[in-house]
Scaffold this motif. Structure first.
Motif, PDB file in Angstrom:
ATOM      1  N   GLU A 154       0.740  -1.241  -0.067  1.00 31.54           N
ATOM      2  CA  GLU A 154       0.036   0.168   0.017  1.00 31.54           C
ATOM      3  C   GLU A 154       1.037   1.456   0.125  1.00 31.54           C
ATOM      4  O   GLU A 154       1.698   1.329   0.807  1.00 31.54           O
ATOM      5  N   VAL A 155       0.697   2.235  -1.127  1.00 24.86           N
ATOM      6  CA  VAL A 155       1.540   3.409  -1.080  1.00 24.86           C
ATOM      7  C   VAL A 155       0.710   4.572  -0.538  1.00 24.86           C
ATOM      8  O   VAL A 155      -0.465   4.692  -0.654  1.00 24.86           O
ATOM      9  N   VAL A 156       1.569   5.046   0.530  1.00 26.80           N
ATOM     10  CA  VAL A 156       0.853   6.208   1.154  1.00 26.80           C
ATOM     11  C   VAL A 156       1.814   7.586   0.700  1.00 26.80           C
ATOM     12  O   VAL A 156       3.066   7.658   1.348  1.00 26.80           O
ATOM     13  N   PRO A 157       1.179   8.515   0.214  1.00 27.55           N
ATOM     14  CA  PRO A 157       2.092   9.768  -0.100  1.00 27.55           C
ATOM     15  C   PRO A 157       1.936  10.532   1.081  1.00 27.55           C
ATOM     16  O   PRO A 157       1.120  10.538   1.933  1.00 27.55           O
ATOM     17  N   LEU A 158       3.170  11.016   1.172  1.00 30.05           N
ATOM     18  CA  LEU A 158       3.537  12.004   2.426  1.00 30.05           C
ATOM     19  C   LEU A 158       3.090  13.363   1.943  1.00 30.05           C
ATOM     20  O   LEU A 158       3.371  13.974   0.686  1.00 30.05           O
ATOM     21  N   PRO A 159       2.420  13.982   2.946  1.00 35.63           N
ATOM     22  CA  PRO A 159       1.880  15.250   2.696  1.00 35.63           C
ATOM     23  C   PRO A 159       3.186  16.155   2.647  1.00 35.63           C
ATOM     24  O   PRO A 159       4.280  15.869   3.287  1.00 35.63           O
ATOM     25  N   LYS A 160       3.159  17.412   1.820  1.00 31.79           N
ATOM     26  CA  LYS A 160       3.996  18.367   1.845  1.00 31.79           C
ATOM     27  C   LYS A 160       3.805  19.317   2.924  1.00 31.79           C
ATOM     28  O   LYS A 160       3.457  20.559   2.847  1.00 31.79           O
ATOM     29  N   VAL A 161       4.193  18.919   4.199  1.00 30.33           N
ATOM     30  CA  VAL A 161       4.368  19.677   5.296  1.00 30.33           C
ATOM     31  C   VAL A 161       5.784  19.658   6.098  1.00 30.33           C
ATOM     32  O   VAL A 161       6.607  19.143   5.576  1.00 30.33           O
ATOM     33  N   SER A 162       5.999  20.259   7.301  1.00 30.64           N
ATOM     34  CA  SER A 162       7.177  20.344   7.893  1.00 30.64           C
ATOM     35  C   SER A 162       7.511  19.028   8.341  1.00 30.64           C
ATOM     36  O   SER A 162       6.579  18.041   8.384  1.00 30.64           O
ATOM     37  N   VAL A 163       8.709  18.804   8.494  1.00 24.21           N
ATOM     38  CA  VAL A 163       9.443  17.492   8.989  1.00 24.21           C
ATOM     39  C   VAL A 163       8.714  16.818  10.207  1.00 24.21           C
ATOM     40  O   VAL A 163       8.370  15.590  10.255  1.00 24.21           O
ATOM     41  N   GLY A 164       8.481  17.727  10.945  1.00 22.13           N
ATOM     42  CA  GLY A 164       7.884  17.048  12.343  1.00 22.13           C
ATOM     43  C   GLY A 164       6.525  16.481  12.105  1.00 22.13           C
ATOM     44  O   GLY A 164       5.933  15.435  12.425  1.00 22.13           O
TER      45      GLY A 164
END
Length: 176
Positions: A154-164
């Protein structure tokens, strides 16, 4: 449950930064094989560099990814991999047409959820270890984004947000 989690995706998309954050939070992490190989090859007169001999580079990355996975076998809790075996085997397939990906993926499985860093031109930066441009990075991302689901992940794209916030997203997703 398999506790080996792959962070894959676009070069320059923030994978290494995310792994550093997860490490700072006390998790085991494994540095990207490709960057370690490039450093080793540049220290000597090695030719297994992706811009010189992609097939030799990919073969070294496969061997290193297998060794990394075996070395992490006794880790307690989550272990996060900056890329992994599927990424390395995909590079070999791209370079040579050799179709080793399915066999290797089945022999060395990871957690069923793979987190993918999407192309993010605003943070992309080339360096001595990453000499390709954004177009090549996006093409690689697209190959991996298609390959992982074909292998049952299952591929989950990471949001473009801060590293934390990215680290929180990954951990929340794994806990839920």
């Amino acid at each position: 449950m398999n506790r080996f989690v792959v962070i894959s995706g676009c070069s320059g998309g923030g994978k290494s930064t995310l792994l550093a954050e997860l490490f700072a939070r006390g998790f085991s992490v494994v540095e990207e094989p490709g960057r370690r190989i490039v450093r080793q090859e540049q220290e000597g007169e090695g030719l297994a560099l992706p811009w010189v001999d992609l097939a030799a580079f990919a073969r070294k990355a496969i061997a290193m990814a297998i060794a990394d996975r075996k070395a992490a076998a006794d880790n307690a809790g989550w272990t996060f991999f900056d890329r992994g075996l599927v990424d390395a085997a995909a590079a070999l397939e791209w370079a040579t047409g050799e179709t080793t990906v399915c066999r290797l993926a089945a022999s060395y499985p990871y957690h069923p959820t793979v987190f993918m860093t999407p192309p993010w031109p605003e943070i992309y930066a080339g360096d001595d270890e990453r000499r390709h441009g954004m177009d090549e990075a996006v093409a690689e991302y697209e190959r991996l984004a298609a390959l992982y689901p074909a292998l049952g992940y299952e591929v989950v794209p990471l949001p473009k947000v801060s590293v934390g916030e990215r680290a929180d997203f990954v951990l929340d997703r794994l806990q839920g």
